[in-house]
Design an enzyme around this catalytic site. Structure first.
Site, PDB file in Angstrom:
ATOM      1  N   ASN A   1      79.216  26.946 -30.769  1.00 34.54           N
ATOM      2  CA  ASN A   1      78.003  26.493 -30.094  1.00 34.54           C
ATOM      3  C   ASN A   1      76.863  27.491 -30.260  1.00 34.54           C
ATOM      4  OD1 ASN A   1      79.689  24.452 -29.267  1.00 34.54           O
ATOM      5  ND2 ASN A   1      80.028  25.319 -27.224  1.00 34.54           N
TER       6      ASN A   1
ATOM      7  N   HIS B   1      77.959  30.243 -35.428  1.00 34.81           N
ATOM      8  CA  HIS B   1      76.864  29.472 -36.010  1.00 34.81           C
ATOM      9  C   HIS B   1      75.487  29.894 -35.505  1.00 34.81           C
ATOM     10  CE1 HIS B   1      80.119  26.174 -36.604  1.00 34.81           C
ATOM     11  NE2 HIS B   1      80.133  27.055 -37.581  1.00 34.81           N
TER      12      HIS B   1
ATOM     13  N   CYS C   1      56.959  35.768 -37.406  1.00 30.38           N
ATOM     14  CA  CYS C   1      57.773  36.974 -37.246  1.00 30.38           C
ATOM     15  C   CYS C   1      57.020  38.036 -36.433  1.00 30.38           C
ATOM     16  CB  CYS C   1      58.120  37.525 -38.629  1.00 30.38           C
ATOM     17  SG  CYS C   1      58.991  39.085 -38.582  1.00 30.38           S
TER      18      CYS C   1
ATOM     19  N   SER D   1      86.151  18.899 -32.090  1.00 34.36           N
ATOM     20  CA  SER D   1      86.811  17.841 -32.873  1.00 34.36           C
ATOM     21  C   SER D   1      87.489  18.451 -34.097  1.00 34.36           C
ATOM     22  CB  SER D   1      85.774  16.812 -33.316  1.00 34.36           C
ATOM     23  OG  SER D   1      84.760  17.458 -34.086  1.00 34.36           O
TER      24      SER D   1
ATOM     25  N   ASN E   1      91.081  19.101 -24.333  1.00 35.00           N
ATOM     26  CA  ASN E   1      90.150  18.094 -24.846  1.00 35.00           C
ATOM     27  C   ASN E   1      90.516  16.778 -24.159  1.00 35.00           C
ATOM     28  OD1 ASN E   1      88.742  16.217 -26.607  1.00 35.00           O
ATOM     29  ND2 ASN E   1      88.695  17.845 -28.144  1.00 35.00           N
TER      30      ASN E   1
ATOM     31  N   ALA F   1      87.051  20.366 -19.944  1.00 37.46           N
ATOM     32  CA  ALA F   1      87.128  21.839 -19.847  1.00 37.46           C
ATOM     33  C   ALA F   1      86.747  22.323 -18.455  1.00 37.46           C
ATOM     34  CB  ALA F   1      86.203  22.459 -20.891  1.00 37.46           C
TER      35      ALA F   1
HETATM   36  C1  BV8 Z   1      80.038  26.337 -45.244  1.00 37.72           C
HETATM   37  C2  BV8 Z   1      74.746  24.901 -35.947  1.00 37.72           C
HETATM   38  C3  BV8 Z   1      80.125  27.211 -47.408  1.00 37.72           C
HETATM   39  C4  BV8 Z   1      73.620  23.947 -36.287  1.00 37.72           C
HETATM   40  C5  BV8 Z   1      76.696  23.882 -36.991  1.00 37.72           C
HETATM   41  C6  BV8 Z   1      83.823  18.335 -46.826  1.00 37.72           C
HETATM   42  C7  BV8 Z   1      85.051  18.778 -46.356  1.00 37.72           C
HETATM   43  C8  BV8 Z   1      85.166  19.998 -45.688  1.00 37.72           C
HETATM   44  C9  BV8 Z   1      84.048  20.796 -45.472  1.00 37.72           C
HETATM   45  C10 BV8 Z   1      82.841  20.329 -45.944  1.00 37.72           C
HETATM   46  C11 BV8 Z   1      82.718  19.125 -46.616  1.00 37.72           C
HETATM   47  N1  BV8 Z   1      81.419  18.955 -46.928  1.00 37.72           N
HETATM   48  C12 BV8 Z   1      80.711  20.023 -46.476  1.00 37.72           C
HETATM   49  C13 BV8 Z   1      81.585  20.856 -45.906  1.00 37.72           C
HETATM   50  C14 BV8 Z   1      81.284  22.133 -45.301  1.00 37.72           C
HETATM   51  C15 BV8 Z   1      80.639  21.923 -43.938  1.00 37.72           C
HETATM   52  C16 BV8 Z   1      81.509  21.063 -43.047  1.00 37.72           C
HETATM   53  O1  BV8 Z   1      82.515  21.504 -42.524  1.00 37.72           O
HETATM   54  N2  BV8 Z   1      81.059  19.800 -42.897  1.00 37.72           N
HETATM   55  C17 BV8 Z   1      81.789  18.876 -42.047  1.00 37.72           C
HETATM   56  C18 BV8 Z   1      80.794  17.920 -41.395  1.00 37.72           C
HETATM   57  C19 BV8 Z   1      82.808  18.111 -42.902  1.00 37.72           C
HETATM   58  N3  BV8 Z   1      80.571  23.257 -43.371  1.00 37.72           N
HETATM   59  C20 BV8 Z   1      79.492  24.001 -43.629  1.00 37.72           C
HETATM   60  O2  BV8 Z   1      78.529  23.633 -44.243  1.00 37.72           O
HETATM   61  C21 BV8 Z   1      79.597  25.417 -43.100  1.00 37.72           C
HETATM   62  N4  BV8 Z   1      79.290  26.318 -44.152  1.00 37.72           N
HETATM   63  O3  BV8 Z   1      80.991  25.646 -45.457  1.00 37.72           O
HETATM   64  O4  BV8 Z   1      79.547  27.224 -46.120  1.00 37.72           O
HETATM   65  C22 BV8 Z   1      79.223  28.018 -48.207  1.00 37.72           C
HETATM   66  C23 BV8 Z   1      79.714  29.192 -48.732  1.00 37.72           C
HETATM   67  C24 BV8 Z   1      78.886  29.937 -49.503  1.00 37.72           C
HETATM   68  C25 BV8 Z   1      77.564  29.521 -49.732  1.00 37.72           C
HETATM   69  C26 BV8 Z   1      77.076  28.350 -49.154  1.00 37.72           C
HETATM   70  C27 BV8 Z   1      77.915  27.580 -48.378  1.00 37.72           C
HETATM   71  C28 BV8 Z   1      78.596  25.630 -41.995  1.00 37.72           C
HETATM   72  C29 BV8 Z   1      78.950  24.765 -40.826  1.00 37.72           C
HETATM   73  C30 BV8 Z   1      78.073  25.135 -39.640  1.00 37.72           C
HETATM   74  C31 BV8 Z   1      77.074  24.033 -39.400  1.00 37.72           C
HETATM   75  N5  BV8 Z   1      76.354  24.333 -38.144  1.00 37.72           N
HETATM   76  N6  BV8 Z   1      76.019  24.170 -35.870  1.00 37.72           N
HETATM   77  C32 BV8 Z   1      73.329  22.988 -35.148  1.00 37.72           C
HETATM   78  O5  BV8 Z   1      73.936  23.123 -34.051  1.00 37.72           O
HETATM   79  O6  BV8 Z   1      72.461  22.134 -35.375  1.00 37.72           O
HETATM   80  S1  BV8 Z   1      78.089  22.897 -36.914  1.00 37.72           S
HETATM   81  C33 BV8 Z   1      78.034  22.061 -35.454  1.00 37.72           C
HETATM   82  O7  BV8 Z   1      78.841  20.928 -35.631  1.00 37.72           O
HETATM   83  C34 BV8 Z   1      78.666  22.818 -34.331  1.00 37.72           C
HETATM   84  O8  BV8 Z   1      78.359  24.173 -34.364  1.00 37.72           O
HETATM   85  C35 BV8 Z   1      80.118  22.542 -34.503  1.00 37.72           C
HETATM   86  O9  BV8 Z   1      80.706  23.439 -35.383  1.00 37.72           O
HETATM   87  C36 BV8 Z   1      80.068  21.187 -35.113  1.00 37.72           C
HETATM   88  C37 BV8 Z   1      80.302  20.179 -34.029  1.00 37.72           C
HETATM   89  O10 BV8 Z   1      81.633  20.166 -33.847  1.00 37.72           O
HETATM   90  P1  BV8 Z   1      82.247  20.282 -32.392  1.00 37.72           P
HETATM   91  O11 BV8 Z   1      81.771  21.515 -31.731  1.00 37.72           O
HETATM   92  O12 BV8 Z   1      83.690  20.110 -32.568  1.00 37.72           O
HETATM   93  O13 BV8 Z   1      81.609  19.074 -31.603  1.00 37.72           O
HETATM   94  P2  BV8 Z   1      82.000  17.527 -31.710  1.00 37.72           P
HETATM   95  O14 BV8 Z   1      80.928  16.738 -31.047  1.00 37.72           O
HETATM   96  O15 BV8 Z   1      82.387  17.207 -33.098  1.00 37.72           O
HETATM   97  O16 BV8 Z   1      83.333  17.426 -30.821  1.00 37.72           O
HETATM   98  C38 BV8 Z   1      83.238  17.607 -29.425  1.00 37.72           C
HETATM   99  C39 BV8 Z   1      84.648  17.573 -28.912  1.00 37.72           C
HETATM  100  O17 BV8 Z   1      84.603  17.857 -27.524  1.00 37.72           O
HETATM  101  C40 BV8 Z   1      85.311  16.206 -29.065  1.00 37.72           C
HETATM  102  O18 BV8 Z   1      86.635  16.394 -29.533  1.00 37.72           O
HETATM  103  C41 BV8 Z   1      85.335  15.661 -27.624  1.00 37.72           C
HETATM  104  O19 BV8 Z   1      86.484  14.869 -27.372  1.00 37.72           O
HETATM  105  C42 BV8 Z   1      85.406  16.940 -26.835  1.00 37.72           C
HETATM  106  N7  BV8 Z   1      84.876  16.855 -25.465  1.00 37.72           N
HETATM  107  C43 BV8 Z   1      83.931  16.007 -24.975  1.00 37.72           C
HETATM  108  N8  BV8 Z   1      83.720  16.298 -23.660  1.00 37.72           N
HETATM  109  C44 BV8 Z   1      84.536  17.338 -23.348  1.00 37.72           C
HETATM  110  C45 BV8 Z   1      85.264  17.709 -24.490  1.00 37.72           C
HETATM  111  N9  BV8 Z   1      86.169  18.706 -24.496  1.00 37.72           N
HETATM  112  C46 BV8 Z   1      86.357  19.359 -23.329  1.00 37.72           C
HETATM  113  N10 BV8 Z   1      85.700  19.088 -22.189  1.00 37.72           N
HETATM  114  C47 BV8 Z   1      84.780  18.080 -22.163  1.00 37.72           C
HETATM  115  N11 BV8 Z   1      84.122  17.802 -21.008  1.00 37.72           N
END
Ligand code: BV8
Length: 250
Positions: A108, A125, A154, A196, A220, A238
């Site tokens: 986060n 992140h 800046c 997730s 979760n 949570a």
């Molecule tokens: C990188 C900041 C390489 C920005 C974020 C294909 C396959 C695999 C990987 C990739 C692919 N294509 C691209 C990629 C790589 C990509 C990636 O993983 N994409 C995904 C979509 C497939 N990753 C990247 O690009 C990363 N960098 O790989 O770099 C590289 C190397 C060298 C040179 C260049 C590149 C960078 C990833 C970081 C992106 N930035 N955030 C912003 O916030 O705007 S990611 C952002 O999304 C979050 O930070 C977090 O990581 C993600 C969201 O996920 P979650 O936190 O899990 O949230 P979500 O809503 O999905 O789930 C919520 C959960 O909570 C649910 O399960 C729900 O049931 C639960 N919940 C709900 N209520 C509650 C609860 N749990 C508890 N209590 C509750 N009350």
């Protein structure tokens, strides 16, 4: 094993742990009113002005339309400035002093763990309240909401800045992921809370923990891609579950 509350057995595991690491995602902030990315269930990806977060928060969008990216983050900062940590954040801050080693690793960028008092925090992140200069790479606090100008300039060299967060397609800050991986591999107890587990490389941390011999506890309201790896999945929110690890004493 799937539970819906913290049992005496979980309390015993918690009390006998020495090296604990926690990975949190957007779900830990859901009860504070912060929108999650995937909403849970079959909810669609969070979108704004008709574009999904994976497009708005991408390296590609920053390169083509930095003004729009700052408008997107300005909108989220406007939401966040009204919100506070919830009991889940406070519970994690309280856990910090309970173990020989404790690491809180978050995906986060909302700063709510720090607002709840967590100190030993690894922000994979980045942070929505920090900006980074595109000219001299200085980072600085940029807390004004709404933005006084787009982009914020800046404080050191007056150049244009970007949000100091990791966008999709960008690598993580030097060293942060390595420290997180080290904490996960060394853990004897690893919590996966409110994620997730679809975004990499963050989602590889529970795997590193498992390979290091850790017991994995997931918290979760629903099962996720990582549930298969968890020794225990506690189906719940949570803010309700995490305080039970301290209050629910037999
Ligand atoms: C990188 C900041 C390489 C920005 C974020 C294909 C396959 C695999 C990987 C990739 C692919 N294509 C691209 C990629 C790589 C990509 C990636 O993983 N994409 C995904 C979509 C497939 N990753 C990247 O690009 C990363 N960098 O790989 O770099 C590289 C190397 C060298 C040179 C260049 C590149 C960078 C990833 C970081 C992106 N930035 N955030 C912003 O916030 O705007 S990611 C952002 O999304 C979050 O930070 C977090 O990581 C993600 C969201 O996920 P979650 O936190 O899990 O949230 P979500 O809503 O999905 O789930 C919520 C959960 O909570 C649910 O399960 C729900 O049931 C639960 N919940 C709900 N209520 C509650 C609860 N749990 C508890 N209590 C509750 N009350």
């Amino acid at each position: 094993m799937v539970l819906t509350e913290v049992t005496g057995e979980l309390i015993h595991i918690f009390d006998s742990a020495r090296n604990v690491a926690v990975l949190t995602g957007a779900g830990v902030s859901a009860e504070s009113g912060v929108p999650t990315f995937r909403g849970g269930g079959d909810a669609t990806m969070w979108s704004w002005r008709g574009r999904p977060v994976t497009e708005l928060s991408s390296a590609e969008m920053l390169a083509t339309d930095p003004t729009l990216v700052w408008e997107w983050f300005d909108y989220r900062r406007g939401l966040l400035k009204e919100l506070s940590p919830n009991p889940g954040h406070y519970a994690l801050a309280e856990w910090e002093g309970r173990f020989e080693n404790f690491a809180l690793i978050t995906q986060n960028i909302d700063d709510l763990h720090r607002a709840a008092g967590s100190m030993n925090l690894l922000e994979l992140h980045g942070n929505i309240w920090r900006a980074r200069c595109l000219r001299c790479s200085s980072t600085f606090e940029a807390r004004e909401s709404p933005l006084e100008q787009n982009p914020p300039l800046c404080l050191v060299c007056g150049g244009p800045s970007r949000p100091d967060v990791v966008l999709f397609g960008e690598s993580l800050p030097e060293g942060v992921f390595e420290r997180a991986e080290e904490a996960a591999s060394r853990a004897d107890l690893f919590f996966v809370i409110g994620t997730s587990a679809v975004v990499y490389p963050a989602a590889s941390l529970p795997i590193a923990a498992k390979q290091g011999g850790a017991r994995i506890i997931e918290v979760n309201p629903e099962r996720t891609d990582i549930s298969i790896l968890a020794d225990v999945t506690v189906l719940g929110r949570a803010g309700e579950i995490l305080p039970q690890f301290v209050t629910q004493r037999g």
